[in-house]
Scaffold this motif. Structure first.
Motif, PDB file in Angstrom:
ATOM      1  N   GLN A 182       0.820  -1.212   0.000  1.00 21.21           N
ATOM      2  CA  GLN A 182       0.000   0.000   0.000  1.00 21.21           C
ATOM      3  C   GLN A 182       0.854   1.263   0.000  1.00 21.21           C
ATOM      4  O   GLN A 182       0.326   2.356   0.050  1.00 21.21           O
ATOM      5  CB  GLN A 182      -0.916   0.019   1.229  1.00 21.21           C
ATOM      6  CG  GLN A 182      -2.151  -0.830   1.078  1.00 21.21           C
ATOM      7  CD  GLN A 182      -3.077  -0.284   0.014  1.00 21.21           C
ATOM      8  OE1 GLN A 182      -3.075  -0.748  -1.126  1.00 21.21           O
ATOM      9  NE2 GLN A 182      -3.867   0.696   0.370  1.00 21.21           N
ATOM     10  N   LEU A 217       3.456   4.028  -1.641  1.00 24.86           N
ATOM     11  CA  LEU A 217       3.861   4.569  -2.933  1.00 24.86           C
ATOM     12  C   LEU A 217       5.373   4.478  -3.047  1.00 24.86           C
ATOM     13  O   LEU A 217       6.095   5.009  -2.196  1.00 24.86           O
ATOM     14  CB  LEU A 217       3.399   6.022  -3.072  1.00 24.86           C
ATOM     15  CG  LEU A 217       3.713   6.687  -4.406  1.00 24.86           C
ATOM     16  CD1 LEU A 217       2.935   6.009  -5.515  1.00 24.86           C
ATOM     17  CD2 LEU A 217       3.358   8.161  -4.353  1.00 24.86           C
ATOM     18  N   LEU A 275       0.055   5.271   1.936  1.00 27.50           N
ATOM     19  CA  LEU A 275      -1.162   5.829   1.363  1.00 27.50           C
ATOM     20  C   LEU A 275      -2.374   5.163   1.995  1.00 27.50           C
ATOM     21  O   LEU A 275      -2.348   3.977   2.321  1.00 27.50           O
ATOM     22  CB  LEU A 275      -1.207   5.595  -0.143  1.00 27.50           C
ATOM     23  CG  LEU A 275      -0.121   6.252  -0.978  1.00 27.50           C
ATOM     24  CD1 LEU A 275      -0.254   5.845  -2.421  1.00 27.50           C
ATOM     25  CD2 LEU A 275      -0.187   7.761  -0.857  1.00 27.50           C
ATOM     26  N   LYS A 328      -4.657   3.237  -2.369  1.00 36.03           N
ATOM     27  CA  LYS A 328      -3.808   3.291  -3.559  1.00 36.03           C
ATOM     28  C   LYS A 328      -4.651   2.915  -4.775  1.00 36.03           C
ATOM     29  O   LYS A 328      -5.157   1.808  -4.866  1.00 36.03           O
ATOM     30  CB  LYS A 328      -2.661   2.302  -3.372  1.00 36.03           C
ATOM     31  CG  LYS A 328      -1.513   2.475  -4.293  1.00 36.03           C
ATOM     32  CD  LYS A 328      -0.378   1.600  -3.807  1.00 36.03           C
ATOM     33  CE  LYS A 328       0.701   1.506  -4.802  1.00 36.03           C
ATOM     34  NZ  LYS A 328       1.732   0.568  -4.382  1.00 36.03           N
ATOM     35  N   HIS A 346      -1.715   5.298  -9.145  1.00 32.84           N
ATOM     36  CA  HIS A 346      -0.488   5.066  -8.383  1.00 32.84           C
ATOM     37  C   HIS A 346       0.250   3.838  -8.907  1.00 32.84           C
ATOM     38  O   HIS A 346       1.474   3.845  -9.034  1.00 32.84           O
ATOM     39  CB  HIS A 346      -0.799   4.876  -6.891  1.00 32.84           C
ATOM     40  CG  HIS A 346      -1.323   6.102  -6.227  1.00 32.84           C
ATOM     41  ND1 HIS A 346      -2.563   6.123  -5.641  1.00 32.84           N
ATOM     42  CD2 HIS A 346      -0.792   7.329  -6.049  1.00 32.84           C
ATOM     43  CE1 HIS A 346      -2.770   7.325  -5.133  1.00 32.84           C
ATOM     44  NE2 HIS A 346      -1.709   8.079  -5.364  1.00 32.84           N
ATOM     45  N   HIS A 347      -0.503   2.794  -9.220  1.00 34.10           N
ATOM     46  CA  HIS A 347       0.110   1.583  -9.748  1.00 34.10           C
ATOM     47  C   HIS A 347       0.792   1.846 -11.097  1.00 34.10           C
ATOM     48  O   HIS A 347       1.902   1.376 -11.336  1.00 34.10           O
ATOM     49  CB  HIS A 347      -0.915   0.466  -9.912  1.00 34.10           C
ATOM     50  CG  HIS A 347      -1.499  -0.019  -8.634  1.00 34.10           C
ATOM     51  ND1 HIS A 347      -0.744  -0.566  -7.621  1.00 34.10           N
ATOM     52  CD2 HIS A 347      -2.768  -0.033  -8.192  1.00 34.10           C
ATOM     53  CE1 HIS A 347      -1.528  -0.901  -6.616  1.00 34.10           C
ATOM     54  NE2 HIS A 347      -2.779  -0.577  -6.945  1.00 34.10           N
TER      55      HIS A 347
END
Length: 99
Positions: A23, A25, A31, A34, A38-39
């Motif tokens: 989870q 970043l 975060l 997420k 973000h991924h």
């Protein structure tokens, strides 16, 4: 293939799966939630690191060959295939994401 190439493939597999396993970043910043943006950002950063390592290995072996767009499309697709196991675990198998 030489051992540095196997190590590069292993690192690419790790960098491709890492965004879906935590989870945080970039593995640093916590975060609350997420999302897919973000991924994608983490996948891009991991791909850039992997590409830089590949370029470094090629430059140490000799002249770096010029690549056309087809090479980059294939490497991006291979990188996304590497990310598939953790993506499936995160979004399809993980019980915490069920509603």
């Amino acid at each position: 293939m030489t051992s540095p190439m196997y190590i590069l493939l292993l690192l690419a597999f790790i960098f491709a799966n890492a965004p879906f396993l935590t989870q945080r970043l970039l593995g640093i910043f916590k975060l609350k939630h997420k999302h897919i943006g973000h991924h994608l950002f983490e996948l891009f950063v991991g791909f850039c690191i992997t590409a830089a390592l590949a370029w470094l290995l090629e430059s140490r072996a000799g002249i770096v060959h010029h690549q056309d767009w087809e090479f980059y499309v294939v490497t991006i697709c291979l990188y996304l295939i590497f990310a598939f196991p953790a993506f499936v675990w995160r979004y399809f198998w993980s019980g915490r994401n069920k509603e």
